[in-house]
Design an enzyme around this catalytic site. Structure first.
Site, PDB file in Angstrom:
ATOM      1  N   PRO A  35       4.915   1.968  -2.637  1.00 37.94           N
ATOM      2  CA  PRO A  35       5.571   3.144  -2.056  1.00 37.94           C
ATOM      3  C   PRO A  35       5.210   4.427  -2.800  1.00 37.94           C
ATOM      4  O   PRO A  35       4.810   4.395  -3.964  1.00 37.94           O
ATOM      5  CB  PRO A  35       7.066   2.841  -2.223  1.00 37.94           C
ATOM      6  CG  PRO A  35       7.172   1.412  -2.575  1.00 37.94           C
ATOM      7  CD  PRO A  35       5.864   0.989  -3.152  1.00 37.94           C
ATOM      8  N   SER A  36       5.382   5.538  -2.131  1.00 34.63           N
ATOM      9  CA  SER A  36       5.151   6.844  -2.735  1.00 34.63           C
ATOM     10  C   SER A  36       6.016   6.991  -3.990  1.00 34.63           C
ATOM     11  O   SER A  36       7.178   6.600  -4.002  1.00 34.63           O
ATOM     12  CB  SER A  36       5.504   7.933  -1.719  1.00 34.63           C
ATOM     13  OG  SER A  36       5.250   9.191  -2.261  1.00 34.63           O
ATOM     14  N   GLY A  37       5.399   7.529  -5.051  1.00 30.05           N
ATOM     15  CA  GLY A  37       6.131   7.759  -6.295  1.00 30.05           C
ATOM     16  C   GLY A  37       6.236   6.556  -7.206  1.00 30.05           C
ATOM     17  O   GLY A  37       6.928   6.597  -8.219  1.00 30.05           O
ATOM     18  N   LYS A  40       0.964   4.889  -8.457  1.00 29.84           N
ATOM     19  CA  LYS A  40      -0.451   4.686  -8.112  1.00 29.84           C
ATOM     20  C   LYS A  40      -1.339   5.745  -8.767  1.00 29.84           C
ATOM     21  O   LYS A  40      -2.367   5.419  -9.356  1.00 29.84           O
ATOM     22  CB  LYS A  40      -0.641   4.693  -6.594  1.00 29.84           C
ATOM     23  CG  LYS A  40       0.078   3.573  -5.872  1.00 29.84           C
ATOM     24  CD  LYS A  40      -0.163   3.591  -4.371  1.00 29.84           C
ATOM     25  CE  LYS A  40       0.264   4.833  -3.670  1.00 29.84           C
ATOM     26  NZ  LYS A  40       1.684   5.058  -3.526  1.00 29.84           N
ATOM     27  N   THR A  41      -0.943   7.005  -8.680  1.00 31.83           N
ATOM     28  CA  THR A  41      -1.721   8.082  -9.301  1.00 31.83           C
ATOM     29  C   THR A  41      -1.743   7.909 -10.814  1.00 31.83           C
ATOM     30  O   THR A  41      -2.793   8.072 -11.449  1.00 31.83           O
ATOM     31  CB  THR A  41      -1.146   9.457  -8.919  1.00 31.83           C
ATOM     32  OG1 THR A  41      -1.274   9.628  -7.504  1.00 31.83           O
ATOM     33  CG2 THR A  41      -1.868  10.590  -9.631  1.00 31.83           C
ATOM     34  N   GLU A 164      -5.747   8.983  -2.738  1.00 30.62           N
ATOM     35  CA  GLU A 164      -5.450   9.622  -1.452  1.00 30.62           C
ATOM     36  C   GLU A 164      -6.542  10.619  -1.080  1.00 30.62           C
ATOM     37  O   GLU A 164      -6.268  11.724  -0.599  1.00 30.62           O
ATOM     38  CB  GLU A 164      -4.073  10.271  -1.494  1.00 30.62           C
ATOM     39  CG  GLU A 164      -3.004   9.240  -1.813  1.00 30.62           C
ATOM     40  CD  GLU A 164      -1.616   9.674  -1.418  1.00 30.62           C
ATOM     41  OE1 GLU A 164      -1.476  10.463  -0.468  1.00 30.62           O
ATOM     42  OE2 GLU A 164      -0.675   9.189  -2.058  1.00 30.62           O
TER      43      GLU A 164
END
Length: 192
Positions: A35-37, A40-41, A164
């Protein structure tokens, strides 16, 4: 090249982002799904050595990345961030930024065609020597992302990290870029 992540942990203050993460990514395309946040980054930034490791190890072909000179490591790893960084200057200067060689226009054409941006370049009055404005202000988000991917592909790295990297593109643009990545990175390691 194989990337081996073992027992990786990362926190920002009181917030733990990664806890005991272990995985291996070999030649081919590896997708990190979360999920976002969820970090991953942060994971890609750790692999690219933008953050120091607090706990755990990351190895490339069995060698701990901390023991590889940063210059050598950066030659082996291409990274396209979600911001799609462009610099004040020309299209050519942006494509060549950070390269240790100077590709000719035929190679630039091949890579730009592969990511679907060559028509745009050829429509510009000065071609590759067209200014892009401060931070690529004259370009759309999708165009900036295509140029960022083209820059990474020109690097001819053994590992490509994509954060992304196609988010600002339409479906056909994403398909075009992913087709070029699969072709030009065949036999190499891609993590996104």
């Amino acid at each position: 090249m194989e990337i081996a992540v073992k027992h990786l942990c990362k926190s920002f203050g009181d917030r733990t982002v990664l806890r005991d993460l272990t995985f291996t990514a070999g030649p081919g395309i590896t997708a990190v799904m979360a999920p976002s946040g969820s970090g991953k980054t942060t994971l890609l930034n750790l692999i690219d050595r933008l953050y120091p490791l607090a706990k755990g190890t990351i190895a490339v072909d069995g060698q701990d990345i901390a023991g590889i000179s940063l210059h050598s490591f950066r030659q082996a790893v291409g990274y396209v961030t979600q911001e799609s960084v462009m610099y004040s200057g020309t299209i050519r200067q942006n494509l060549l930024y950070g390269l240790d060689r100077t590709p000719d226009d035929r190679e630039l054409d091949r890579v730009c065609e592969a990511v679907g941006i060559l028509d745009f370049v050829q429509e510009q009055p000065e071609g590759y020597d067209t200014p892009v404005g401060e931070a690529g202000a004259s370009l759309s988000g999708g165009q900036r992302q295509r140029f960022s991917v083209a820059r990474a592909l020109l690097q001819k790295s053994d590992i490509l990290l994509l954060d992304e990297a196609t988010a600002a593109m339409d479906i056909s643009g994403k398909d075009c870029v992913w087709k070029s990545i699969r072709t030009l990175m065949a036999g190499k390691t891609v993590v996104y």
